[in-house]
Write an enzyme that holds these catalytic residues in place. Sequence first.
Site, PDB file in Angstrom:
ATOM      1  N   VAL A 137       0.839  -1.190   0.000  1.00 27.23           N
ATOM      2  CA  VAL A 137       0.000   0.000   0.000  1.00 27.23           C
ATOM      3  C   VAL A 137       0.879   1.247   0.000  1.00 27.23           C
ATOM      4  CG1 VAL A 137      -0.267  -0.044   2.533  1.00 27.23           C
ATOM      5  CG2 VAL A 137      -1.977   1.114   1.153  1.00 27.23           C
ATOM      6  N   GLY A 138       2.128   1.121   0.494  1.00 29.49           N
ATOM      7  CA  GLY A 138       3.063   2.252   0.492  1.00 29.49           C
ATOM      8  C   GLY A 138       3.887   2.288  -0.782  1.00 29.49           C
ATOM      9  N   ARG A 193      -9.971   4.966   6.407  1.00 29.42           N
ATOM     10  CA  ARG A 193     -10.662   3.677   6.322  1.00 29.42           C
ATOM     11  C   ARG A 193     -10.344   2.739   7.476  1.00 29.42           C
ATOM     12  NH1 ARG A 193      -9.613   4.243   0.667  1.00 29.42           N
ATOM     13  NH2 ARG A 193      -7.492   3.648   1.188  1.00 29.42           N
ATOM     14  N   ILE A 194      -9.051   2.641   7.839  1.00 28.48           N
ATOM     15  CA  ILE A 194      -8.685   1.683   8.893  1.00 28.48           C
ATOM     16  C   ILE A 194      -9.249   2.142  10.242  1.00 28.48           C
ATOM     17  CG2 ILE A 194      -6.769   0.612  10.144  1.00 28.48           C
ATOM     18  CD1 ILE A 194      -5.138   0.756   7.534  1.00 28.48           C
ATOM     19  N   ASP A 242       2.485  -2.023  16.552  1.00 29.02           N
ATOM     20  CA  ASP A 242       2.873  -2.937  15.490  1.00 29.02           C
ATOM     21  C   ASP A 242       4.072  -2.375  14.728  1.00 29.02           C
ATOM     22  OD1 ASP A 242       2.574  -5.279  13.925  1.00 29.02           O
ATOM     23  OD2 ASP A 242       1.528  -4.143  12.370  1.00 29.02           O
ATOM     24  N   HIS A 245       5.501  -5.632  12.959  1.00 29.65           N
ATOM     25  CA  HIS A 245       4.840  -5.100  11.749  1.00 29.65           C
ATOM     26  C   HIS A 245       4.093  -6.189  10.984  1.00 29.65           C
ATOM     27  CE1 HIS A 245       5.052  -1.461   8.826  1.00 29.65           C
ATOM     28  NE2 HIS A 245       3.872  -2.067   8.770  1.00 29.65           N
ATOM     29  N   GLY A 302       0.644  -6.105  10.622  1.00 29.76           N
ATOM     30  CA  GLY A 302      -0.728  -5.607  10.422  1.00 29.76           C
ATOM     31  C   GLY A 302      -1.468  -6.300   9.290  1.00 29.76           C
ATOM     32  N   SER A 303      -0.798  -6.497   8.165  1.00 29.14           N
ATOM     33  CA  SER A 303      -1.491  -7.103   7.019  1.00 29.14           C
ATOM     34  C   SER A 303      -1.170  -8.593   6.897  1.00 29.14           C
ATOM     35  CB  SER A 303      -1.096  -6.387   5.725  1.00 29.14           C
ATOM     36  OG  SER A 303       0.278  -6.597   5.441  1.00 29.14           O
TER      37      SER A 303
END
Lengths: 362, 362
Positions: free
Chosen positions: A90-91, A178-179, A296, A321, A323-324
Amino acid sequence: MANNIQSSDPVRRHKVVVCRDLGPDVMPLLRERRELELIVWPEDKFCDRKWLLENIPGCSGVLVMLSDIVNEEFLDTCGPSLKVVSTMSVGYDHVKLPALAQRGIKLGYTPDVLTDAVADLSVMLALMASRNAKQTLSVVQNGEWPSFSWAPFAFCGRQISSSSQKRTITVGFLGFGRIAKATLARLVPFGINHVIFLSSPKSKRDSPNECAEFERQFGVKSVRRTADLQELARESDIVFVLAPGGPSTHHIIDEYFLRAMKPTAVLVNPSRGTLVDSDALAKAVHEGWIWGAGLDVVEGEPNVTADHPLVKEPRCVVLPHVGSATFETRLEMASLAARNLIAGVLGEELEHELGLQSYTSP
Amino acid sequence: MANNIQSSDPVRRHKVVVCRDLGPDVMPLLRERRELELIVWPEDKFCDRKWLLENIPGCSGVLVMLSDIVNEEFLDTCGPSLKVVSTMSVGYDHVKLPALAQRGIKLGYTPDVLTDAVADLSVMLALMASRNAKQTLSVVQNGEWPSFSWAPFAFCGRQISSSSQKRTITVGFLGFGRIAKATLARLVPFGINHVIFLSSPKSKRDSPNECAEFERQFGVKSVRRTADLQELARESDIVFVLAPGGPSTHHIIDEYFLRAMKPTAVLVNPSRGTLVDSDALAKAVHEGWIWGAGLDVVEGEPNVTADHPLVKEPRCVVLPHVGSATFETRLEMASLAARNLIAGVLGEELEHELGLQSYTSP
């Protein structure tokens, strides 16, 4: 170029380079396209730069990871055949956007698909920080449970749901995208009844009555937008940091913010490590300005060692990290990156293309 | 009887014994009642039995913890003055109910007030088990984050919320009482859309249309009651064990149940350790019959050492029975126990009295 199995096949005219094997569920999406001449980095580690630069000349598309730097050298090496760069992320800090824009190359990325996985983790971190999960887990792991002597308030943490002892719970969001909204939706049935949020001054309001609309949408008693960080700190029982990184938000959570928080409150950061001053946060938890933290991300990651002040703090939960990191989300990110690559190579519209208009000279 | 400060005061006519100091927020409830002659176990550990038996003769009420056995010896020592036993617990395995019933002594306890704290923890355990929280936390705690090499599916866990990769999520409940319902309510915004539950065959249905009513109440697509443990195991993505302990549920989660579960599913037990066969569960997680487990209770606790098969398993999260361990809930339990004690001594109705009718001979 050992992976280029059928380079003699005249139908396979678009050379594409993929910087990581995306596994048996996603690779067939690419392998089945006979229009593609597919070259895949064969090892299960970061793509080697030398290998990459040797393989990209003349390609139409490249599928990259966060670790693959897309700069002038990369683009010049590809040459004028390059139509699309598709990143499984996403980044896009690793991509030099103006250089892409100048050359008219499309950039595909994978936003949105990780919203739910990160929102799930945000709720988990809030619960773990409030309920002393790191401490209590280590009591068991270290074999200390058998010698534990029960007491009415032993191991007690803070309750994130409302109770007869505390009927008003306010959750605060630094950033309300959104998150944040997906996290709030998950918290409402815990009895969260008040929301305060601070968004970038540049972010446009959803509508003139956005707060009233959020109240209806989420079913909470009040939603308030503030421009005052101190007010956000003062009023929240949980603060979620869900804003972008970069210089404008660097250390926005500092000693001044943390000193204004409630001693019973927790801080949760699932976004970017740079937003939080780690030393100030470790001090805040250690000295009891706040109850705990769930992180995270940490500034300077992954160079976060066992003696890092946040890692040493019993009421700071630090995760690497993730998160996803669910199979469902990473599969969706990988297959979206593959679809973006194919579409870009074939000259079709990308499912998720980052707009680069602002980088093209007028 | 050093704590009996004003025994000469004629107003203080009800002697009460309290087996644990309940802290500065609750003790004043008792100290302020001039009708009470208050005797408090002075140490911050389990009440000594010898001390207790020396202090209870002639008392009107006793406030006990789970560790204080209320049997014939206890009741005979109190003598005929005893009107009420008030326990700061939802369970009452430590109280000999027929003996109380025979003597016409009331039993106060503290149900309901811990529903929210345990439901919060249930959600936390489901998330921690699914998202590999124990493993990822230990990566950071052990200083392994700096040497971690990112990969598309590294650290990946299972997503408990629905996603484009998995739109149907079924949550299963063994036992469908207050805590189960509070847990379900919290999970609905994660995208849980199907529910299956198994209740004791003796438990009466909420109504002939209970499932349709639950669907409306929780806003999910389907709710189904089953009497078939195998069906519960087969269909659930998360199984919550939220049923009472005792012989009728002993090892109800056994190898046969666990082998029927999905390899992506997790088991969460916040209720009683005896319901789950620990060896079978450790094997199930170790061999991948299921994804992971989140446990707040383990058979034989607190004698659960670091080399216990469940504690050693990276995807088994084991917490030291902290379901109700929030300040908010424990305060409410302690003050409810104090209020039950006072009401019982004064001959008033208890806020929460356990019915003992079935133990009195006709």
